[in-house]
Design an enzyme around this catalytic site. Structure first.
Site, mmCIF file in Angstrom:
data_model
loop_
_atom_site.group_PDB
_atom_site.id
_atom_site.type_symbol
_atom_site.label_atom_id
_atom_site.label_comp_id
_atom_site.label_asym_id
_atom_site.label_seq_id
_atom_site.Cartn_x
_atom_site.Cartn_y
_atom_site.Cartn_z
ATOM 1 N N ASN A 10 46.571 35.978 7.497
ATOM 2 C CA ASN A 10 45.839 34.748 7.814
ATOM 3 C C ASN A 10 45.445 34.095 6.497
ATOM 4 O O ASN A 10 44.530 34.553 5.828
ATOM 5 C CB ASN A 10 44.593 35.115 8.646
ATOM 6 C CG ASN A 10 43.697 33.918 8.881
ATOM 7 O OD1 ASN A 10 44.086 32.774 8.670
ATOM 8 N ND2 ASN A 10 42.467 34.186 9.318
ATOM 9 N N TRP A 11 46.144 33.025 6.153
ATOM 10 C CA TRP A 11 45.915 32.387 4.848
ATOM 11 C C TRP A 11 44.700 31.464 4.861
ATOM 12 O O TRP A 11 44.335 30.922 3.830
ATOM 13 C CB TRP A 11 47.167 31.614 4.418
ATOM 14 C CG TRP A 11 48.366 32.496 4.182
ATOM 15 C CD1 TRP A 11 48.392 33.873 4.179
ATOM 16 C CD2 TRP A 11 49.711 32.084 3.927
ATOM 17 N NE1 TRP A 11 49.661 34.325 3.927
ATOM 18 C CE2 TRP A 11 50.498 33.245 3.764
ATOM 19 C CE3 TRP A 11 50.333 30.835 3.811
ATOM 20 C CZ2 TRP A 11 51.866 33.190 3.502
ATOM 21 C CZ3 TRP A 11 51.696 30.790 3.554
ATOM 22 C CH2 TRP A 11 52.458 31.952 3.395
ATOM 23 N N LYS A 12 44.134 31.224 6.014
ATOM 24 C CA LYS A 12 42.948 30.364 6.154
ATOM 25 C C LYS A 12 43.188 29.003 5.473
ATOM 26 O O LYS A 12 44.318 28.540 5.424
ATOM 27 C CB LYS A 12 41.713 31.070 5.579
ATOM 28 C CG LYS A 12 41.565 32.499 6.108
ATOM 29 C CD LYS A 12 40.222 33.087 5.852
ATOM 30 C CE LYS A 12 40.210 34.524 6.312
ATOM 31 N NZ LYS A 12 38.891 35.106 6.297
ATOM 32 N N HIS A 95 39.282 33.268 16.167
ATOM 33 C CA HIS A 95 38.859 33.885 14.899
ATOM 34 C C HIS A 95 37.345 33.703 14.752
ATOM 35 O O HIS A 95 36.790 32.676 15.129
ATOM 36 C CB HIS A 95 39.607 33.247 13.724
ATOM 37 C CG HIS A 95 39.416 34.013 12.455
ATOM 38 N ND1 HIS A 95 38.276 33.901 11.698
ATOM 39 C CD2 HIS A 95 40.199 34.934 11.841
ATOM 40 C CE1 HIS A 95 38.376 34.718 10.657
ATOM 41 N NE2 HIS A 95 39.526 35.357 10.721
ATOM 42 N N GLU A 97 35.572 32.962 12.339
ATOM 43 C CA GLU A 97 35.150 31.764 11.597
ATOM 44 C C GLU A 97 35.158 30.545 12.504
ATOM 45 O O GLU A 97 34.329 29.641 12.342
ATOM 46 C CB GLU A 97 36.062 31.565 10.367
ATOM 47 C CG GLU A 97 35.741 32.604 9.296
ATOM 48 C CD GLU A 97 36.903 32.948 8.377
ATOM 49 O OE1 GLU A 97 37.903 32.215 8.352
ATOM 50 O OE2 GLU A 97 36.801 33.989 7.685
ATOM 51 N N GLU A 167 38.329 42.475 14.947
ATOM 52 C CA GLU A 167 37.853 42.131 13.614
ATOM 53 C C GLU A 167 36.320 42.149 13.599
ATOM 54 O O GLU A 167 35.686 41.143 13.959
ATOM 55 C CB GLU A 167 38.324 40.730 13.229
ATOM 56 C CG GLU A 167 39.817 40.578 13.187
ATOM 57 C CD GLU A 167 40.229 39.464 12.234
ATOM 58 O OE1 GLU A 167 40.934 39.765 11.274
ATOM 59 O OE2 GLU A 167 39.811 38.319 12.431
ATOM 60 N N GLY A 173 36.150 39.484 4.895
ATOM 61 C CA GLY A 173 35.932 38.877 3.587
ATOM 62 C C GLY A 173 34.780 39.484 2.807
ATOM 63 O O GLY A 173 34.318 38.903 1.826
ATOM 64 N N SER A 213 38.872 43.109 5.741
ATOM 65 C CA SER A 213 39.038 43.707 4.410
ATOM 66 C C SER A 213 40.091 44.811 4.384
ATOM 67 O O SER A 213 39.915 45.822 3.713
ATOM 68 C CB SER A 213 37.693 44.206 3.874
ATOM 69 O OG SER A 213 36.786 43.128 3.765
ATOM 70 N N GLY A 234 43.267 38.904 5.747
ATOM 71 C CA GLY A 234 42.867 37.631 5.150
ATOM 72 C C GLY A 234 43.131 37.634 3.654
ATOM 73 O O GLY A 234 44.245 37.387 3.197
ATOM 74 N N GLY A 235 42.112 37.972 2.888
ATOM 75 C CA GLY A 235 42.176 37.887 1.424
ATOM 76 C C GLY A 235 43.424 38.509 0.819
ATOM 77 O O GLY A 235 44.095 37.888 -0.025
#
Ligand code: PEP
Length: 251
Positions: A10-12, A95, A97, A167, A173, A213, A234-235
């Site tokens: 997930n590159w956000k 998600h 977010e 998640e 993150g 993470s 993600g990251g």
């Protein structure tokens, strides 16, 4: 039952068009021969270009969100048929977010999940508890509740292809991960719910990813758990070598 693992990045809200295409190509090159299914989720503006760059490779493309109406006066939204038209085959919905910052609710997640199915795309439905909910002992209740709400009313015949991403919000993150044992327990509880609601045959087919993470150095242990069928990353998905190392850790 052996489920093929799936690793999704997930590159956000990151990466220009050029950077997205370059990262996608590096992921495809670096993960050739992967045991797992591999998916990348760029920003909307890069979806068609990334899909074109990945055509003929083993890497699939996901959107990070979708609107539930196909077309009409819905300024700013993007529908599932238009995602399909852009070469997208998966869609992330719910998600944390989006739940936290954009008013996503269980009901909008359900509508989006249904819209993805109707267009022939595979939903990746995110569920998971906040730190406060975890401290109140509500981890399983929240995660199973969000799963049930997202799938309510959907055609059972389609459901075996749904992907659930557990998640825990406090792990996204933050560099904190659920322990493999804690994550496994929640995954098992989600699968137990699916068994109860839809029967064992279907529940055994559904892939439940872990997200929060996940990194190259913790992926192997997490992905080694019996009910963890992949990762939503993600990251660490923004650096090709790190993401490819996670793909390589799949069993
Ligand atoms: C995510 O956003 O889905 C996620 C899991 O992020 P991170 O890997 O950075 O925690």
């Amino acid at each position: 039952m052996s489920r093929k693992q799936l690793i999704a990045g997930n590159w956000k809200l990151q990466n220009s068009l050029e950077a997205s295409v370059a990262l996608a190509k590096a992921v495809a090159d670096g993960s050739k021969g992967a045991k797992a299914d591999v998916v990348v989720a760029p920003v909307f503006t890069a979806l068609a270009s990334v899909a074109a760059a990945l055509k003929g490779t083993h890497v699939a493309v996901s959107a990070q969100d979708v609107y539930w109406q196909d077309k009409g006066a819905f300024t700013g939204e993007v529908s599932a048929p238009l995602l399909k038209d852009a070469g997208v085959t998966y869609g992330i919905v719910g998600h944390s977010e989006r739940r936290q910052f954009f008013g996503e609710t269980d009901e909008t997640v359900r509508k989006k999940t249904a819209a993805l199915y109707a267009a022939g795309l595979t939903p990746i439905v995110c569920v998971g508890e906040s730190l406060e909910q975890r401290e109140q002992g509500a981890t399983v209740g929240v995660s199973v509740g969000q799963t049930a709400a997202a799938l309510a009313g959907l055609d059972d015949a389609k459901l075996s292809s749904v992907v659930i991403a557990y998640e825990p919000v406090w792990a996204i993150g933050t560099g904190k991960t659920a322990t493999p044992a804690d994550a496994q327990a929640v995954h098992a509880a989600i699968r137990a719910y699916l068994t109860h609601a839809y029967g064992d045959a279907l529940a055994q087919k559904v892939r439940i990813l872990y997200g929060g993470s996940m990194k190259a150095d913790n992926a192997k242990e997490l992905l080694g758990q019996p009910d963890i069928d992949g990762g939503l990353v993600g990251g660490a998905s923004l650096v090709a070598e790190q993401f490819v190392a996670i793909v390589a850790a799949a069993r």
